[in-house]
Motif scaffolding. Structure first.
Motif, PDB file in Angstrom:
ATOM      1  N   MET A 133       2.596   6.767  -6.881  1.00  0.00           N
ATOM      2  CA  MET A 133       1.727   7.652  -7.642  1.00  0.00           C
ATOM      3  C   MET A 133       1.787   9.097  -7.199  1.00  0.00           C
ATOM      4  SD  MET A 133      -1.199   5.058  -8.323  1.00  0.00           S
ATOM      5  CE  MET A 133      -0.553   3.714  -9.280  1.00  0.00           C
ATOM      6  N   MET A 134       1.878   9.307  -5.881  1.00  0.00           N
ATOM      7  CA  MET A 134       1.766  10.692  -5.396  1.00  0.00           C
ATOM      8  C   MET A 134       3.099  11.420  -5.299  1.00  0.00           C
ATOM      9  SD  MET A 134      -1.026  10.571  -2.400  1.00  0.00           S
ATOM     10  CE  MET A 134      -2.350  11.672  -2.820  1.00  0.00           C
ATOM     11  N   GLY A 190       0.826  -1.209   0.000  1.00  0.00           N
ATOM     12  CA  GLY A 190       0.000   0.000   0.000  1.00  0.00           C
ATOM     13  C   GLY A 190       0.857   1.254   0.000  1.00  0.00           C
ATOM     14  N   LEU A 214      -0.281   6.935   5.790  1.00  0.00           N
ATOM     15  CA  LEU A 214      -1.642   6.788   6.334  1.00  0.00           C
ATOM     16  C   LEU A 214      -2.423   5.719   5.563  1.00  0.00           C
ATOM     17  CD1 LEU A 214      -2.559   8.785   8.581  1.00  0.00           C
ATOM     18  CD2 LEU A 214      -4.101   9.783   6.881  1.00  0.00           C
ATOM     19  N   VAL A 215      -2.307   5.749   4.236  1.00  0.00           N
ATOM     20  CA  VAL A 215      -2.955   4.728   3.406  1.00  0.00           C
ATOM     21  C   VAL A 215      -2.446   3.344   3.805  1.00  0.00           C
ATOM     22  CG1 VAL A 215      -3.162   3.817   1.042  1.00  0.00           C
ATOM     23  CG2 VAL A 215      -3.377   6.267   1.455  1.00  0.00           C
ATOM     24  N   PHE A 241       0.732  11.194   3.592  1.00  0.00           N
ATOM     25  CA  PHE A 241      -0.585  10.618   3.298  1.00  0.00           C
ATOM     26  C   PHE A 241      -0.464   9.139   2.920  1.00  0.00           C
ATOM     27  CE2 PHE A 241      -4.053   9.613   0.361  1.00  0.00           C
ATOM     28  CZ  PHE A 241      -5.125   9.875   1.192  1.00  0.00           C
ATOM     29  N   VAL A 292      -4.053   2.157   7.058  1.00  0.00           N
ATOM     30  CA  VAL A 292      -5.438   1.712   6.854  1.00  0.00           C
ATOM     31  C   VAL A 292      -5.467   0.353   6.134  1.00  0.00           C
ATOM     32  CG1 VAL A 292      -7.613   2.250   5.706  1.00  0.00           C
ATOM     33  CG2 VAL A 292      -6.352   4.042   6.896  1.00  0.00           C
ATOM     34  N   ILE A 308       2.641   1.506  -3.557  1.00  0.00           N
ATOM     35  CA  ILE A 308       1.760   1.969  -4.641  1.00  0.00           C
ATOM     36  C   ILE A 308       1.388   3.441  -4.453  1.00  0.00           C
ATOM     37  CG2 ILE A 308      -0.590   1.741  -5.564  1.00  0.00           C
ATOM     38  CD1 ILE A 308       1.049  -0.422  -6.638  1.00  0.00           C
ATOM     39  N   MET A 334       3.671  16.092   1.626  1.00  0.00           N
ATOM     40  CA  MET A 334       2.320  15.724   2.073  1.00  0.00           C
ATOM     41  C   MET A 334       1.893  14.394   1.462  1.00  0.00           C
ATOM     42  SD  MET A 334       0.210  19.263   1.940  1.00  0.00           S
ATOM     43  CE  MET A 334       0.562  20.597   3.055  1.00  0.00           C
ATOM     44  N   GLY A 335       2.232  14.181   0.208  1.00  0.00           N
ATOM     45  CA  GLY A 335       1.905  12.918  -0.447  1.00  0.00           C
ATOM     46  C   GLY A 335       2.557  11.750   0.264  1.00  0.00           C
ATOM     47  N   MET A 365       6.473  20.747  -0.734  1.00  0.00           N
ATOM     48  CA  MET A 365       5.263  20.604   0.080  1.00  0.00           C
ATOM     49  C   MET A 365       4.370  19.496  -0.453  1.00  0.00           C
ATOM     50  SD  MET A 365       3.276  24.061   0.769  1.00  0.00           S
ATOM     51  CE  MET A 365       3.389  24.940   2.239  1.00  0.00           C
ATOM     52  N   ARG A 366       4.096  19.533  -1.756  1.00  0.00           N
ATOM     53  CA  ARG A 366       3.189  18.542  -2.344  1.00  0.00           C
ATOM     54  C   ARG A 366       3.727  17.126  -2.169  1.00  0.00           C
ATOM     55  NH1 ARG A 366       1.922  15.314  -6.226  1.00  0.00           N
ATOM     56  NH2 ARG A 366       3.968  15.460  -7.209  1.00  0.00           N
TER      57      ARG A 366
END
Lengths: 183, 159
Positions: free
Chosen positions: B118-119, B111, B150-151, B147, B154, B114, B143-144, B139-140
């Motif tokens: 992508m990000m 997870g 976090l994915v 995040f 989950v 992948i 943050m990606g 920054m982008r």
């Protein structure tokens, strides 16, 4: 004047020259590895030729035909939910790697799109491309794909809006100036 | 392949419609298209070579060794970093990820891989700098990255 222009060109290709040097060095010291580098690179160029030319043609057409006022209306500061939905739509029907999104972002910014909406295009382009999602479903299963897709909707929005908040007006002016320079 | 046809098709239809309306403007559009492409050409060529160098050095087996089921948080971090620096198109990445899962990689690690793949794009940052500047680009991507972790969490909890 001429010399200054040449210097500028040399500077632009600096990174490429360094990479070419590394690749040629690998070819010299480890022939098989070097050949592999060039085979892989040729493959990715061919892959990109599959999507980049039409993307740039569409950028050119959009630049010429879409009026700035129209863009501002649908993607600008006061576009609201329409701008957000359009951002998601444009990003998810895209094809090709993420760096194809940057020139597209450039032309949208240049035409007066709101920064957050452009960041939504970039975000959706990076993770929510429809053909890619279908393929992800086929290889990774529905549950994996669904978890990522639902989380990404929120992730893309959160990243876009917090970036717009965190970037100072001066930062944002610089971004719009860069977009203008690149178009 | 189908996507290629659709994209070329849409561009061709656009060009024809544009030509019917105005020859001059179509010429201008193609000029602008070329200029927009020429602007990123140096970075484009360099990145193509960089992808070749990275992929030639990292094999699929090496990756699956690093991010197995029992690799835990370190494995998640390694997977996230690999995803951030590599640039594998989705059409290749998903079969690879599915194969890695079959060969013992964990869902959490895959997870993370992948999602950062992508990000986050370390390799394409020079291109992103040209349009968004350094601050927004970092920054982008930052943050990606967060995040994506976090994915992974989950995914680890639900799968």
């Amino acid at each position: 004047m001429m010399k200054k222009k040449t210097m500028k060109q040399v500077k632009r290709y600096r990174f490429f020259v360094v990479m070419l040097g590394i690749a040629l060095g690998m070819l010299l010291f480890n022939h098989d590895l070097g050949v592999k580098v060039f085979t892989l690179s040729t493959d990715s160029v061919l892959g990109m030729l599959g999507v980049l030319p039409p993307i740039f043609i569409l950028i050119g057409l959009l630049d010429v035909w879409v009026k700035k006022e129209t863009m501002v209306k649908y993607m600008g500061k006061d576009s609201g939910i329409i701008g957000i939905l359009l951002g998601f739509f444009l990003g998810s029907v895209a094809a090709g790697p993420l760096y194809g999104a940057f020139p597209v972002a450039g032309v949208f910014l240049n035409k007066g799109s709101r920064l957050a909406n452009v960041l939504i295009i970039v975000g959706a382009w990076s993770t929510m491309k429809i053909p890619q999602i279908l393929f992800e479903w086929a290889s990774m299963g529905l549950k994996f794909t669904l978890i990522r897709f639902v989380m990404d909707i929120f992730g893309v929005l959160i990243i876009a809006y917090s970036m717009e908040k965190l970037l100072t007006p001066k930062d944002q002016q610089e971004i719009y100036a860069l977009a203008k320079k690149m178009n | 392949m189908t996507m290629t046809f659709i994209f070329y098709g849409v561009a061709a239809i656009g060009l024809v419609l544009s030509l019917v309306k105005s020859k001059e403007k179509t010429k201008l559009a193609l000029k602008k298209a070329w200029k927009a492409f020429e602007n990123i050409l140096p970075q484009f060529l360099a990145i193509v070579l960089l992808i070749g160098v990275i992929l030639s050095l990292l094999s699929a087996q090496q990756i699956s060794q690093l991010i197995g089921k029992d690799s835990g948080w370190l494995g998640v971090l390694i997977a996230a970093v690999i995803g951030s620096i590599t640039l594998i198109p989705g059409l290749l990445a998903f079969p690879l990820a599915a194969a890695l899962l079959e060969n013992g990689a964990g869902y959490m690690q895959i997870g993370a891989f992948i999602s950062t793949l992508m990000m986050v794009g370390i390799v394409t940052m020079p291109m992103e700098f040209l349009y968004f500047g350094k601050k927004a680009t970092i920054m982008r991507n930052g943050m990606g990255f967060v995040f994506s972790i976090l994915v992974a969490i989950v995914m680890g909890a639900l799968l």
